[in-house]
Design a protein around this motif. Sequence first.
Motif, PDB file in Angstrom:
ATOM      1  N   LEU A   1       0.829  -1.201   0.000  1.00 61.02           N
ATOM      2  CA  LEU A   1       0.000   0.000   0.000  1.00 61.02           C
ATOM      3  C   LEU A   1       0.868   1.258   0.000  1.00 61.02           C
ATOM      4  O   LEU A   1       0.601   2.201  -0.741  1.00 61.02           O
ATOM      5  N   GLY A   2       1.920   1.261   0.797  1.00 54.89           N
ATOM      6  CA  GLY A   2       2.801   2.426   0.882  1.00 54.89           C
ATOM      7  C   GLY A   2       3.497   2.740  -0.426  1.00 54.89           C
ATOM      8  O   GLY A   2       3.594   3.901  -0.828  1.00 54.89           O
ATOM      9  N   PHE A   3       3.987   1.705  -1.110  1.00 54.55           N
ATOM     10  CA  PHE A   3       4.634   1.906  -2.402  1.00 54.55           C
ATOM     11  C   PHE A   3       3.637   2.518  -3.389  1.00 54.55           C
ATOM     12  O   PHE A   3       3.965   3.466  -4.103  1.00 54.55           O
ATOM     13  N   HIS A   4       2.428   1.971  -3.420  1.00 54.00           N
ATOM     14  CA  HIS A   4       1.405   2.491  -4.338  1.00 54.00           C
ATOM     15  C   HIS A   4       1.022   3.931  -3.979  1.00 54.00           C
ATOM     16  O   HIS A   4       0.768   4.741  -4.873  1.00 54.00           O
ATOM     17  N   LEU A   5       0.995   4.247  -2.688  1.00 58.02           N
ATOM     18  CA  LEU A   5       0.735   5.630  -2.280  1.00 58.02           C
ATOM     19  C   LEU A   5       1.858   6.537  -2.780  1.00 58.02           C
ATOM     20  O   LEU A   5       1.590   7.613  -3.334  1.00 58.02           O
ATOM     21  N   GLY A   6       3.101   6.114  -2.606  1.00 54.30           N
ATOM     22  CA  GLY A   6       4.237   6.907  -3.082  1.00 54.30           C
ATOM     23  C   GLY A   6       4.164   7.143  -4.581  1.00 54.30           C
ATOM     24  O   GLY A   6       4.401   8.258  -5.063  1.00 54.30           O
ATOM     25  N   CYS A   7       3.820   6.100  -5.336  1.00 55.04           N
ATOM     26  CA  CYS A   7       3.695   6.234  -6.796  1.00 55.04           C
ATOM     27  C   CYS A   7       2.573   7.195  -7.161  1.00 55.04           C
ATOM     28  O   CYS A   7       2.720   8.009  -8.083  1.00 55.04           O
ATOM     29  N   PHE A   8       1.452   7.121  -6.453  1.00 56.08           N
ATOM     30  CA  PHE A   8       0.325   8.026  -6.682  1.00 56.08           C
ATOM     31  C   PHE A   8       0.764   9.478  -6.469  1.00 56.08           C
ATOM     32  O   PHE A   8       0.495  10.349  -7.299  1.00 56.08           O
ATOM     33  N   LEU A   9       1.454   9.718  -5.366  1.00 58.22           N
ATOM     34  CA  LEU A   9       1.902  11.078  -5.053  1.00 58.22           C
ATOM     35  C   LEU A   9       2.886  11.584  -6.114  1.00 58.22           C
ATOM     36  O   LEU A   9       2.793  12.746  -6.539  1.00 58.22           O
ATOM     37  N   LEU A  10       3.800  10.743  -6.538  1.00 60.12           N
ATOM     38  CA  LEU A  10       4.757  11.140  -7.572  1.00 60.12           C
ATOM     39  C   LEU A  10       4.073  11.368  -8.916  1.00 60.12           C
ATOM     40  O   LEU A  10       4.373  12.344  -9.612  1.00 60.12           O
ATOM     41  N   LYS A  11       3.159  10.484  -9.278  1.00 63.01           N
ATOM     42  CA  LYS A  11       2.457  10.585 -10.561  1.00 63.01           C
ATOM     43  C   LYS A  11       1.763  11.938 -10.710  1.00 63.01           C
ATOM     44  O   LYS A  11       1.795  12.553 -11.774  1.00 63.01           O
TER      45      LYS A  11
ATOM     46  N   ASP B   1      -4.884   9.892   4.817  1.00 63.18           N
ATOM     47  CA  ASP B   1      -5.898   8.877   4.511  1.00 63.18           C
ATOM     48  C   ASP B   1      -6.629   9.173   3.206  1.00 63.18           C
ATOM     49  O   ASP B   1      -7.041   8.263   2.501  1.00 63.18           O
ATOM     50  N   HIS B   2      -6.793  10.437   2.877  1.00 61.69           N
ATOM     51  CA  HIS B   2      -7.507  10.818   1.662  1.00 61.69           C
ATOM     52  C   HIS B   2      -6.819  10.215   0.424  1.00 61.69           C
ATOM     53  O   HIS B   2      -7.487   9.619  -0.427  1.00 61.69           O
ATOM     54  N   ASP B   3      -5.519  10.367   0.360  1.00 61.86           N
ATOM     55  CA  ASP B   3      -4.787   9.823  -0.787  1.00 61.86           C
ATOM     56  C   ASP B   3      -4.768   8.294  -0.761  1.00 61.86           C
ATOM     57  O   ASP B   3      -4.780   7.657  -1.810  1.00 61.86           O
ATOM     58  N   ILE B   4      -4.755   7.715   0.433  1.00 62.39           N
ATOM     59  CA  ILE B   4      -4.837   6.256   0.553  1.00 62.39           C
ATOM     60  C   ILE B   4      -6.150   5.758  -0.058  1.00 62.39           C
ATOM     61  O   ILE B   4      -6.178   4.748  -0.765  1.00 62.39           O
ATOM     62  N   ILE B   5      -7.242   6.471   0.197  1.00 63.52           N
ATOM     63  CA  ILE B   5      -8.547   6.075  -0.353  1.00 63.52           C
ATOM     64  C   ILE B   5      -8.496   6.135  -1.879  1.00 63.52           C
ATOM     65  O   ILE B   5      -9.029   5.261  -2.560  1.00 63.52           O
ATOM     66  N   HIS B   6      -7.856   7.167  -2.429  1.00 65.79           N
ATOM     67  CA  HIS B   6      -7.671   7.247  -3.887  1.00 65.79           C
ATOM     68  C   HIS B   6      -6.982   5.980  -4.398  1.00 65.79           C
ATOM     69  O   HIS B   6      -7.405   5.384  -5.384  1.00 65.79           O
ATOM     70  N   VAL B   7      -5.914   5.597  -3.717  1.00 64.06           N
ATOM     71  CA  VAL B   7      -5.118   4.447  -4.149  1.00 64.06           C
ATOM     72  C   VAL B   7      -5.924   3.153  -4.034  1.00 64.06           C
ATOM     73  O   VAL B   7      -5.976   2.361  -4.977  1.00 64.06           O
ATOM     74  N   LEU B   8      -6.564   2.943  -2.904  1.00 65.90           N
ATOM     75  CA  LEU B   8      -7.308   1.696  -2.697  1.00 65.90           C
ATOM     76  C   LEU B   8      -8.493   1.549  -3.647  1.00 65.90           C
ATOM     77  O   LEU B   8      -8.795   0.455  -4.100  1.00 65.90           O
ATOM     78  N   THR B   9      -9.164   2.657  -3.929  1.00 59.17           N
ATOM     79  CA  THR B   9     -10.374   2.595  -4.771  1.00 59.17           C
ATOM     80  C   THR B   9     -10.075   2.863  -6.236  1.00 59.17           C
ATOM     81  O   THR B   9     -10.986   2.836  -7.059  1.00 59.17           O
ATOM     82  N   ASN B  10      -8.807   3.163  -6.527  1.00 58.87           N
ATOM     83  CA  ASN B  10      -8.403   3.484  -7.896  1.00 58.87           C
ATOM     84  C   ASN B  10      -9.234   4.633  -8.462  1.00 58.87           C
ATOM     85  O   ASN B  10      -9.753   4.564  -9.575  1.00 58.87           O
ATOM     86  N   THR B  11      -9.366   5.671  -7.676  1.00 55.54           N
ATOM     87  CA  THR B  11     -10.134   6.853  -8.050  1.00 55.54           C
ATOM     88  C   THR B  11      -9.195   7.955  -8.520  1.00 55.54           C
ATOM     89  O   THR B  11      -8.191   8.238  -7.860  1.00 55.54           O
ATOM     90  N   GLY B  12      -9.527   8.578  -9.636  1.00 51.38           N
ATOM     91  CA  GLY B  12      -8.737   9.671 -10.182  1.00 51.38           C
ATOM     92  C   GLY B  12      -8.866  10.943  -9.370  1.00 51.38           C
ATOM     93  O   GLY B  12      -9.503  10.970  -8.311  1.00 51.38           O
TER      94      GLY B  12
END
Length: 151
Positions: free
Chosen positions: A42-52, A63-74
């Motif tokens: 989860l942490g790696f995917h959060l880091g990638c989301f933030l970088l992207k 937690d807000h960005d974690i929800i984006h990552v878990l739900t695959n929400t743009g």
Amino acid sequence: MRDLFIEKMYEISKKPYQRFFKKGNAWDININQLIQLPNDSLGFHLGCFLLKYNFEIQPKLEDHDIIHVLTNTGISVVEEIGMQYYLLGNGKRSLYLGMVIITGTLFYPTRFSYFKQQYQRGKQAHEFYGLDFLNMLSVPISNIQQTFNIK
């Protein structure tokens, strides 16, 4: 124009929300630490989301960005509103969520079918919005999604 108005409302409300409504502590972690975690975590995917999206970790709002990552929400305005509908369906209740839902519905009435779909997705998932995500950063994201039926 609607998008700009909604984004401005978010920017204005973010600081008071962080200060007065978010009671937890900010996470003591940075993006470089996140992307050093296992690739399936989860942490790696959060880091990638933030970088992207060229985002930084927002203190007390992680937690807000974690929800984006878990739900695959743009991150478009409509998708952000949709994510709040998802959380409503998942059982979350807050003044801020209610304000986003009401405002979003009024500003984007033609997107209500999308919002309803997101609400249904949230209802189908087991309640997860209140988890201690900081302690789950090394857990494989697929395990979390499967365990909580996050689709």
